[in-house]
Design a protein around this motif. Structure first.
Motif, short mmCIF file in Angstrom:
data_model
loop_
_atom_site.label_atom_id
_atom_site.label_comp_id
_atom_site.label_asym_id
_atom_site.label_seq_id
_atom_site.Cartn_x
_atom_site.Cartn_y
_atom_site.Cartn_z
N GLN A 161 0.87 -1.17 0.00
CA GLN A 161 0.00 0.00 0.00
C GLN A 161 0.90 1.22 0.00
OE1 GLN A 161 -2.25 -1.19 3.59
NE2 GLN A 161 -4.08 -0.82 2.35
N GLN A 162 0.96 1.92 -1.12
CA GLN A 162 1.84 3.07 -1.32
C GLN A 162 3.27 2.67 -0.98
OE1 GLN A 162 -0.22 6.07 0.95
NE2 GLN A 162 -1.28 6.77 -0.88
N ARG A 163 3.83 3.13 0.13
CA ARG A 163 5.23 2.84 0.49
C ARG A 163 5.38 1.74 1.54
NH1 ARG A 163 9.05 7.49 -0.21
NH2 ARG A 163 8.08 8.80 -1.79
N LEU A 164 4.26 1.14 1.95
CA LEU A 164 4.27 0.13 3.00
C LEU A 164 4.03 -1.26 2.41
CD1 LEU A 164 4.32 -0.33 6.10
CD2 LEU A 164 1.82 -0.17 6.01
N ASN A 165 4.91 -2.21 2.77
CA ASN A 165 4.77 -3.61 2.36
C ASN A 165 4.64 -4.46 3.62
OD1 ASN A 165 5.46 -2.58 -0.18
ND2 ASN A 165 7.58 -3.21 0.01
N TYR A 166 3.81 -5.51 3.57
CA TYR A 166 3.64 -6.39 4.72
C TYR A 166 3.11 -7.74 4.25
CZ TYR A 166 -1.10 -4.61 4.11
OH TYR A 166 -2.30 -4.23 3.58
N GLY A 167 3.35 -8.76 5.08
CA GLY A 167 2.87 -10.09 4.71
C GLY A 167 3.68 -11.20 5.37
N LEU A 168 3.81 -12.32 4.65
CA LEU A 168 4.51 -13.51 5.14
C LEU A 168 5.97 -13.50 4.69
CD1 LEU A 168 1.74 -16.12 4.27
CD2 LEU A 168 2.15 -14.99 6.48
N ALA A 169 6.84 -14.06 5.52
CA ALA A 169 8.28 -14.04 5.23
C ALA A 169 8.91 -15.39 5.53
CB ALA A 169 8.98 -12.96 6.06
N LEU A 170 9.95 -15.70 4.77
CA LEU A 170 10.77 -16.89 4.99
C LEU A 170 12.22 -16.52 4.76
CD1 LEU A 170 11.26 -20.00 5.23
CD2 LEU A 170 10.86 -20.12 2.76
N ASN A 171 13.08 -16.78 5.75
CA ASN A 171 14.53 -16.60 5.62
C ASN A 171 15.21 -17.94 5.80
OD1 ASN A 171 14.04 -13.87 5.42
ND2 ASN A 171 15.30 -13.28 7.17
N LEU A 172 16.11 -18.30 4.88
CA LEU A 172 16.89 -19.53 4.95
C LEU A 172 18.36 -19.16 4.90
CD1 LEU A 172 14.88 -21.49 2.22
CD2 LEU A 172 14.56 -21.63 4.70
N ASP A 173 19.16 -19.75 5.78
CA ASP A 173 20.60 -19.50 5.82
C ASP A 173 21.35 -20.81 5.88
OD1 ASP A 173 21.11 -16.39 6.39
OD2 ASP A 173 19.31 -17.00 7.48
N GLN A 174 22.46 -20.91 5.13
CA GLN A 174 23.29 -22.12 5.14
C GLN A 174 24.77 -21.72 5.20
OE1 GLN A 174 21.70 -21.53 1.85
NE2 GLN A 174 19.75 -21.97 2.80
N TRP A 175 25.57 -22.61 5.84
CA TRP A 175 27.02 -22.43 5.92
C TRP A 175 27.72 -23.76 5.69
CZ3 TRP A 175 23.57 -20.08 9.18
CH2 TRP A 175 23.66 -18.71 9.33
N ASN A 176 28.94 -23.71 5.17
CA ASN A 176 29.84 -24.87 5.07
C ASN A 176 29.19 -26.10 4.46
OD1 ASN A 176 31.84 -23.29 6.30
ND2 ASN A 176 31.13 -23.89 8.34
N ASN A 177 28.87 -26.01 3.16
CA ASN A 177 28.27 -27.14 2.44
C ASN A 177 27.01 -27.66 3.12
OD1 ASN A 177 30.17 -27.18 0.33
ND2 ASN A 177 31.60 -28.29 1.63
N ASN A 178 26.21 -26.76 3.65
CA ASN A 178 24.94 -27.07 4.33
C ASN A 178 25.10 -27.85 5.63
OD1 ASN A 178 23.06 -25.73 2.73
ND2 ASN A 178 22.98 -27.40 1.26
N GLU A 179 26.31 -27.83 6.22
CA GLU A 179 26.48 -28.49 7.52
C GLU A 179 25.67 -27.77 8.58
OE1 GLU A 179 30.60 -28.85 8.52
OE2 GLU A 179 31.05 -30.03 6.75
N LYS A 180 25.53 -26.44 8.43
CA LYS A 180 24.75 -25.65 9.37
C LYS A 180 23.65 -24.93 8.59
CE LYS A 180 25.19 -21.77 12.56
NZ LYS A 180 26.13 -20.79 13.11
N GLN A 181 22.41 -25.04 9.07
CA GLN A 181 21.26 -24.41 8.41
C GLN A 181 20.37 -23.76 9.46
OE1 GLN A 181 19.18 -27.38 6.17
NE2 GLN A 181 21.00 -28.04 5.09
N LEU A 182 19.82 -22.60 9.11
CA LEU A 182 18.85 -21.92 9.97
C LEU A 182 17.64 -21.54 9.13
CD1 LEU A 182 21.14 -19.45 11.98
CD2 LEU A 182 20.20 -21.63 12.76
N TYR A 183 16.46 -21.65 9.74
CA TYR A 183 15.21 -21.29 9.09
C TYR A 183 14.47 -20.31 9.97
CZ TYR A 183 16.27 -25.68 6.72
OH TYR A 183 16.89 -26.67 6.03
#
Length: 193
Positions: A161-183
């Motif tokens: 809405q104009q300059r405001l965005n809102y809704g659902l979010a997903l963040n995925l992070d991986q390190w060292n050939n996927n040995e460590k993952q965060l969701y």
């Protein structure tokens, strides 16, 4: 009578995510010196609710020179888990009335050199006169020979809405050939100043 109009030189875009694992704050600050030269400050803090073992921080300052309307060359310095870094990369960006697409590739040095690639896509289809849909995806990967050092993906799906965005979010992070993952899944709110 002549009236001189200048485009917006400074922009600030904060983004807050309240997720199942953590809350995350990210912002972009852009300052345009002229049509060719700009600086960008990007900050991300991802802080766990339960403990501080998996906190993520990222601070990067980038100087960007536009070679053409769609291509820029960039130099960046910053600090992130686990220390300081610098990078050089080229970026291609195209913008339409309801979308933007950006791809960048270059090298980042933090203890060792990596090939860094990123792609960002945003789509804001019109729903009503004052309401747009909002879809944003960002993917970044750092590669060394034989090693997937670091990766992240962010997805946003919601409304604008104009300059405001809102809704659902997903963040995925991986390190060292996927040995460590965060969701982290949750809701986000973003404002474009």
């Amino acid at each position: 009578m002549t009236l001189k109009a200048n485009g917006q030189k400074l922009s600030y875009t904060p983004d807050l995510l309240l997720g199942n694992r953590s809350y995350a704050y990210m912002h972009n600050v852009n300052y345009h010196f002229n049509s060719y030269l700009r600086i960008n400050n990007l900050i991300l803090f991802d802080t766990e609710y339960a403990n501080d073992k998996e906190n993520i921080f990222f601070i990067r300052n980038t100087l960007s020179y536009s070679v053409s309307k769609k291509i820029s060359l960039n130099a960046a310095v910053g600090v992130k888990n686990p220390g300081k870094f610098f990078g050089l990369f080229a970026q291609y960006r195209t913008i339409g009335s309801d979308y933007s697409l950006s791809y960048s590739m270059g090298t980042t040095y933090q203890c060792t050199f990596t090939l860094e690639q990123s792609i960002a896509f945003e789509y804001t289809p019109n729903i009503t006169e004052r309401l747009d849909g909002y879809f944003h995806v960002l993917a970044i990967v750092n590669l060394e020979p034989g090693n997937y050092q670091r990766g992240l993906q962010q997805v946003r799906l919601g409304l604008k809405q104009q300059r405001l965005n809102y809704g659902l979010a997903l963040n995925l992070d991986q390190w060292n050939n996927n040995e460590k993952q965060l969701y982290n899944t949750g809701i986000f709110i973003k404002h474009n100043f």
